[in-house]
Motif scaffolding. Sequence first.
Motif, mmCIF file in Angstrom:
data_model
loop_
_atom_site.group_PDB
_atom_site.id
_atom_site.type_symbol
_atom_site.label_atom_id
_atom_site.label_comp_id
_atom_site.label_asym_id
_atom_site.label_seq_id
_atom_site.Cartn_x
_atom_site.Cartn_y
_atom_site.Cartn_z
ATOM 1 N N SER A 27 0.594 -1.432 0.091
ATOM 2 C CA SER A 27 0.091 -0.088 -0.099
ATOM 3 C C SER A 27 0.768 1.137 0.008
ATOM 4 N N ILE A 28 2.059 1.134 0.053
ATOM 5 C CA ILE A 28 2.921 2.510 0.290
ATOM 6 C C ILE A 28 3.271 2.980 -1.365
ATOM 7 N N PHE A 29 3.044 2.309 -2.290
ATOM 8 C CA PHE A 29 3.754 3.191 -3.849
ATOM 9 C C PHE A 29 3.014 4.108 -3.986
ATOM 10 N N HIS A 30 1.695 4.331 -4.067
ATOM 11 C CA HIS A 30 0.927 5.178 -4.473
ATOM 12 C C HIS A 30 0.698 6.330 -3.822
ATOM 13 N N ALA A 31 0.939 6.307 -2.258
ATOM 14 C CA ALA A 31 1.241 7.225 -1.414
ATOM 15 C C ALA A 31 2.319 8.165 -1.092
ATOM 16 N N VAL A 51 12.481 9.215 -6.082
ATOM 17 C CA VAL A 51 11.937 9.530 -6.987
ATOM 18 C C VAL A 51 10.430 9.855 -6.619
ATOM 19 N N THR A 52 9.835 11.067 -6.940
ATOM 20 C CA THR A 52 8.567 11.459 -6.532
ATOM 21 C C THR A 52 7.539 10.901 -7.209
ATOM 22 N N ASN A 53 6.198 11.269 -6.747
ATOM 23 C CA ASN A 53 4.989 10.712 -7.406
ATOM 24 C C ASN A 53 4.931 11.497 -8.997
ATOM 25 N N THR A 54 5.646 12.621 -9.205
ATOM 26 C CA THR A 54 5.449 13.298 -10.435
ATOM 27 C C THR A 54 6.809 12.873 -11.241
ATOM 28 N N GLY A 55 7.752 12.169 -10.689
ATOM 29 C CA GLY A 55 8.862 11.610 -11.469
ATOM 30 C C GLY A 55 10.180 12.580 -11.288
ATOM 31 N N ARG A 56 9.986 13.414 -10.448
ATOM 32 C CA ARG A 56 11.167 14.250 -10.001
ATOM 33 C C ARG A 56 12.171 13.085 -9.182
ATOM 34 N N VAL A 78 9.259 0.199 -9.099
ATOM 35 C CA VAL A 78 10.371 1.226 -9.041
ATOM 36 C C VAL A 78 11.615 0.483 -9.516
ATOM 37 N N TYR A 79 12.586 1.051 -10.421
ATOM 38 C CA TYR A 79 13.565 0.535 -11.234
ATOM 39 C C TYR A 79 14.797 1.556 -10.637
ATOM 40 N N LEU A 80 15.897 0.603 -10.597
ATOM 41 C CA LEU A 80 17.107 1.442 -10.621
ATOM 42 C C LEU A 80 18.247 0.979 -11.758
ATOM 43 N N GLN A 81 18.244 1.742 -12.512
ATOM 44 C CA GLN A 81 19.428 1.599 -13.532
ATOM 45 C C GLN A 81 20.771 1.701 -13.092
ATOM 46 N N MET A 82 21.655 0.798 -13.062
ATOM 47 C CA MET A 82 23.010 1.305 -12.550
ATOM 48 C C MET A 82 24.059 0.778 -13.526
ATOM 49 N N SER A 96 12.097 1.113 -0.725
ATOM 50 C CA SER A 96 10.986 1.633 0.010
ATOM 51 C C SER A 96 10.198 3.048 -0.098
ATOM 52 N N ALA A 97 9.462 3.495 0.783
ATOM 53 C CA ALA A 97 9.038 4.911 0.911
ATOM 54 C C ALA A 97 10.402 5.856 1.074
ATOM 55 N N ASP A 98 10.310 6.933 0.394
ATOM 56 C CA ASP A 98 11.325 7.793 0.700
ATOM 57 C C ASP A 98 10.913 8.387 1.786
#
Length: 120
Positions: A27-31, A51-56, A78-82, A96-98
């Motif tokens: 339940s944490i992704f969208h919030a 990364v914020t909900n708006t992609g920043r 959520v992805y992390l390209q390394m 996790s949540a930021d």
Amino acid sequence: QVQLVESGGGLVQAGGSLRLSCVDSGSIFHANAMAWYRQAPGKQREWVAGVTNTGRTNYVDFVKGRFTISRDSAKDTVYLQMNSLKPEDTAVYYCSADLPIATLDMYGYWGQGTQVTVSS
């Protein structure tokens, strides 16, 4: 309920690339803004990118220009390209949540993590 599942880690040579994924079936992704963290052996867990909900996006200095965080709201992922990985990037990576790590610890907002090992 928090259900975070990280994947995509592995063993890679220095200079190589990996793409980590994190699916939130809870339940944490969208919030929340989301983030990647990592914990190297013998060290405390640390924030890597958010990364914020708006992609920043925002990054810790030592991964700027090498790592890219993104999110797909349709997939709750959520992805992390390394890229240009270094031996010092070796760690278990978590998403996790930021939020402050102490808060995430208090509520147990962690998945099992995915191991990234970079050989020299």
